[in-house]
Structures are given as C-alpha cells and as structure tokens.
Design an enzyme around this catalytic site. Structure first.
Site, PDB file in Angstrom:
ATOM      1  N   GLU A  86       0.796  -1.045   0.047  1.00  0.00           N
ATOM      2  CA  GLU A  86       0.184   0.080  -0.038  1.00  0.00           C
ATOM      3  C   GLU A  86       0.952   1.192  -0.116  1.00  0.00           C
ATOM      4  OE1 GLU A  86      -3.113   0.185  -0.294  1.00  0.00           O
ATOM      5  OE2 GLU A  86      -4.116  -1.772   0.147  1.00  0.00           O
ATOM      6  N   GLU A 117       7.937 -22.092   7.716  1.00  0.00           N
ATOM      7  CA  GLU A 117       8.092 -21.222   9.038  1.00  0.00           C
ATOM      8  C   GLU A 117       8.951 -21.823  10.061  1.00  0.00           C
ATOM      9  OE1 GLU A 117       4.739 -21.415  11.968  1.00  0.00           O
ATOM     10  OE2 GLU A 117       3.917 -20.659  10.263  1.00  0.00           O
TER      11      GLU A 117
END
EC number: 4.2.1.126
Length: 304
Positions: A86, A117
């Site tokens: 953004e 992960e």
C-alpha cells in the site's frame, strides 16, 4: 519447541466468553466477536510508546537510504506484504523502500506452504536475498512470538547491524529476546482458541498501519492530513489529486487540474506552483531544497 510451551501462550488459551459460541445464534456469534474486537484498540494503546520507537527506527532507516522490511509467516507475513504494497501508491515511494517478505514466498500468500516457517535458516536466507544492510529496519511479525523463521530473521538482522524489531501478542517471547526492540501487544485469548488471524492479526494490522503512516508523515509525504504524495495511477486517484490541490490552494477545479498536468502529476509540485505562481521547474527546486516538505518549501520561497 514443545507443544506444552505453545499451549501456555496467551494466544492459545481458551476464551471464557466464547466457550459456547458453537451453540449461539448467528447474531450472538457476531456480538461476541465484535465485543472482543473492541478490546484490541485498548491493547494497542498500551504499547504506543513501543510503536513510537519503531517509527523512529524506521524513519532513521529511510533517511539513510535504507528500507523498512516486514517479515513473517502465514497471516503475519501476509499483513506485512499488504502494508508494504500500500505504501507506493499512497506515498509515491519506491517499492523497494518498504518490503514485505513471507515465509514460503509469493505462493504462501494464497496457500499454506508446509514447513516454510519451521526453520531459522529460511528467515536468514530470505533477508540475504534482499541484500540486507545496516541501514535497514527489520520488523519480525509473529503472534506467538516463537516462529523459527522470524527468529532466524531477527538474529540475522541484528548480526548485520540492521535495527531488529519484534511484533508479537505474547510477553517475554523468543523473538522479543532476539530483537533490539519489541512490541508486545497482548490481546488475550481469541474467540476461536489459537486463531490468531482474528484479534492478534487486527492488532498487528493497526500497528503496521501506524508505523508506515507515521514514518511517511515524518518523511514529508503528508501535508496537514492530505495525501500530497499520492501516485496518480488511475482516474480515481487523479480526481483525488485534483481535490487535494484545490483544498490546499483554494483554486477552482480547472486550475488545479491544469497545474497537475503541468507538474507531470506531481501533487506537491502543483501545490507549490499555485502557491508561489512559479513554474514546475522552480517549484521542484523549492521542494528539493526542503527535502519534499511543502511547509518548508513555502517558507524558503517567502524568505527568498
């Protein structure tokens, strides 16, 4: 790490207020969720001094030509990628200035990547891949505070000399201990036990918004409360840009639109042009002298 340790985390505990949610009417389910969400902003308020420090680190990096780098796995990784994505259209910064890295790469944005992960080495590898430097600020995001991928990334960031910040929803976590600075926003047990895409993710989204927005304000990307560095990439944003120019200068729509065109769609330049009655080149020089700060640019003009 052992499952017994995972079970002791605040984010994994059962929420007493939602224990019978499976029997509730739909509206009552929603009320329970909404009531729990109301507590998130209060939890964020408690850690604002810690968020302030993170903003200071981030601004320091940007001023040195460094980057803000978010890194996480699963929901945490997606939040970092979202916030980073953004920034270029909102503030006209390079996509390289704020980066989001997710364990497992781009495909992990849409689907779980098994084992991505679980290894500290993967976090280090992904930071090496973006040529981490001591000018950067790394923000490792993990609701549990124990994700190996994030832990490895923060350890490497610290070793490299970059600022290492942890963002978690549990106190005294492993990633907090590995970081230079920690933000531990404790939102309590989730409505669905362990589903940290709920309150934990909401808290982290709020904090990431704060970090990037406050950093960009301090970098001169906002004037008053207006998005003066918006990237004009579509009709909606062009209309917004013209409206911003009108608001700041008091000029009619047509004049604002002409100034935007003459400034090559640079809102700040158009504002300075109309405020000083100078051409685009002169306006750009004023902004260059003021490091992009409209107020300072106008002050320089008035003193000249």
């Amino acid at each position: 790490m052992e499952n017994s340790h995972l079970g002791s985390l605040t984010t994994e505990r059962r929420n007493e207020r939602s224990k019978r949610i499976h029997q509730a009417e739909t509206i009552d389910m929603l009320k329970i969720m909404n009531d729990e969400d109301k507590t998130v902003a209060e939890a964020v308020q408690e850690v604002l001094p810690d968020v302030k420090t993170a903003v200071d680190y981030a601004v320091g990096s940007l001023k040195k030509g460094g980057r803000i780098i978010y890194i996480g796995a699963g929901t945490s990784g997606r939040l970092g990628v979202l916030d980073a994505a953004e920034c270029p259209p909102t503030f006209s910064i390079s996509p390289e200035s704020v980066i989001g890295i997710i364990a497992g790469g781009e495909k992990a944005l849409y689907n779980a990547v098994e084992g991505a992960e679980d290894h500290e080495a993967f976090g280090r590898r992904d930071l090496e891949a973006v040529n981490l430097s001591n000018n950067d600020t790394v923000i490792g995001i993990a609701a549990s505070g124990r994700t190996p991928y994030v832990l490895g990334a923060l350890k490497y960031a610290k070793k490299t000399g970059a600022k290492a910040i942890s963002l978690t929803c549990n106190e005294n976590s492993a990633i907090s201990q590995a970081a230079d600075h920690s933000i531990e926003v404790v939102v309590g047990p989730e409505v669905i036990a362990g589903s940290t895409r709920m309150k934990a993710a909401t808290a982290h989204k709020m904090i990431l918004n704060m970090i990037s927005t406050a950093a960009m304000i301090k970098m001169g990307k906002v004037y008053e409360n207006l998005m003066v560095d918006v990237k004009v990439s579509n009709d909606k944003l062009k209309e917004r840009a013209i409206r911003i120019i009108q608001t700041v200068t008091g000029m009619p729509n047509e004049t604002a639109a002409q100034a935007l065109e003459m400034s090559n769609n640079q809102v700040k330049t158009a504002i300075i042009m109309l405020k000083t009655n100078e051409d685009a080149a002169a306006a750009e020089k004023l902004l260059e002298k003021s490091e992009g700060d409209i107020e300072k640019a106008l002050s320089i003009y008035e003193k000249s």
